[in-house]
Design an enzyme around this catalytic site. Structure first.
Site, PDB file in Angstrom:
ATOM      1  N   ASP A 115       0.832  -1.120  -0.024  1.00  0.00           N
ATOM      2  CA  ASP A 115      -0.040   0.066  -0.052  1.00  0.00           C
ATOM      3  C   ASP A 115       1.022   1.195   0.015  1.00  0.00           C
ATOM      4  O   ASP A 115       1.742   1.514  -0.860  1.00  0.00           O
ATOM      5  CB  ASP A 115      -0.921  -0.190   1.017  1.00  0.00           C
ATOM      6  CG  ASP A 115      -2.171   1.037   1.113  1.00  0.00           C
ATOM      7  OD1 ASP A 115      -2.985   0.836   0.394  1.00  0.00           O
ATOM      8  OD2 ASP A 115      -1.863   1.913   1.915  1.00  0.00           O
ATOM      9  N   HIS A 280      -7.221  -6.970   0.784  1.00  0.00           N
ATOM     10  CA  HIS A 280      -5.898  -5.956   0.429  1.00  0.00           C
ATOM     11  C   HIS A 280      -5.004  -6.270   1.580  1.00  0.00           C
ATOM     12  O   HIS A 280      -3.872  -6.444   1.287  1.00  0.00           O
ATOM     13  CB  HIS A 280      -6.689  -4.548   0.799  1.00  0.00           C
ATOM     14  CG  HIS A 280      -5.652  -3.559   0.769  1.00  0.00           C
ATOM     15  ND1 HIS A 280      -4.843  -3.441  -0.348  1.00  0.00           N
ATOM     16  CD2 HIS A 280      -5.164  -2.695   1.661  1.00  0.00           C
ATOM     17  CE1 HIS A 280      -4.108  -2.188  -0.139  1.00  0.00           C
ATOM     18  NE2 HIS A 280      -4.181  -1.919   1.146  1.00  0.00           N
TER      19      HIS A 280
END
Length: 300
Positions: A115, A280
């Protein structure tokens, strides 16, 4: 008592800002270090801290020196006030990472980012190709491509990117007014297996994020400005990632209508791109898959 990575030692390491020394101050990073062997640095994402690597780091430490910092502006690392956009530019944060590794005795190292940490890692690999031996990116596109693929109603999934891109003031006030709901929203919707982030870890993420709203917003704001300019300059110059690169991503390409592997291949000629089935937060939901990918990368 804050949660820690089992078997790792903690220290605070000063890192000098060699990018903009006249504008941004030197800072100190909180870092967990464990294991021995060739160095691997792990950079966390949003809205998390270095603790997201707690499973992966322990496994990799069996054969490597593993370095897990909190990024500037996150966790227990320093959170300088943003100045002229450069304070939280990925170029500045990448320089932090290189300086941290050097302070710990490592002039070359492999770099894994998730991320926001992946955006820092990509910038470090572009700016310091002589330092970064291998690069792994978890669940992002490079900044320039991220904005390029966000369009139409599909861009609603990235509403936080647009919110935190706004001028200083309103985003910080809005998020601070309901910080736990804001940050918790992403912990909820981006996780396919809620058990992957147990209550004590979730509480740590929320507390850390609640205490870092201005710097987190500044990090995102930089990615809507100076970071794009830096990526575009590299694209215009034909600069690419020279080291072996591995990418693990959810199937965002199908969801938003782009070829993720092709986007990455334009930056990384030596690429292995894998689409994962986890959410994620794959380092917490599927740590074994991440460890396997990193070990495979380090053999190239």
């Amino acid at each position: 008592m804050h949660p820690t990575i089992p078997g790792f030692t903690y220290q605070r390491v000063p890192v000098a800002d060699d990018v903009t020394p006249d504008i941004t101050p030197d800072i100190t990073l909180n870092v967990a270090v464990g294991g021995s062997g060739s160095p691997v640095v792990l950079l966390h994402g949003f809205p998390q801290t270095h603790l997201m690597w707690r499973h992966v780091a322990v496994e990799l430490a069996a054969h490597h020196t593993v370095i897990c910092p909190d990024l500037r502006g996150y966790g227990a690392s320093d959170k300088p006030a943003a100045v002229e956009g450069v304070t939280y530019a990925k170029r500045t944060m990448a320089a932090d990472t290189v300086a941290l590794a050097r302070a710990l005795g490592h002039d070359r190292f492999a770099l894994v980012g998730h991320d926001r940490g992946a955006l820092v890692a990509i910038r470090a690999a572009l700016d310091h190709p002589e330092v970064i031996t291998h690069l792994a990116s978890l669940d992002v596109l490079p900044t320039l491509d991220t904005w390029d693929v966000m369009h139409g109603t599909g861009a609603a999934v990235g509403f936080h990117l647009y919110l935190m891109a706004q001028p200083p003031g309103l985003p910080e006030r809005m998020i601070s007014a309901s910080a736990d709901a804001f940050f918790g929203h992403f912990l909820d919707i981006w996780t396919r297996d809620p058990r992957a982030i147990p209550p004590e870890i979730r509480a740590e993420y929320l507390a850390a994020s609640r205490a870092a709203v201005p710097s987190i917003v500044a990090d995102y704001r930089a990615s809507a400005g100076i970071d794009v300019a830096h990526d575009q300059a590299d694209r215009d110059a034909g600069n690419q990632l020279r080291m072996p690169v591995s990418v693990l991503q959810q199937d965002w390409g199908t969801a938003l209508g782009f070829d993720a592997a092709a986007r990455w291949r334009a930056w990384a000629p030596d690429l292995r791109h894998t689409t994962v089935s986890s959410g994620h937060f794959m380092a917490e939901e599927a740590p074994g898959e991440v460890v396997e990918a990193v070990r495979d990368l380090l053999t190239r």
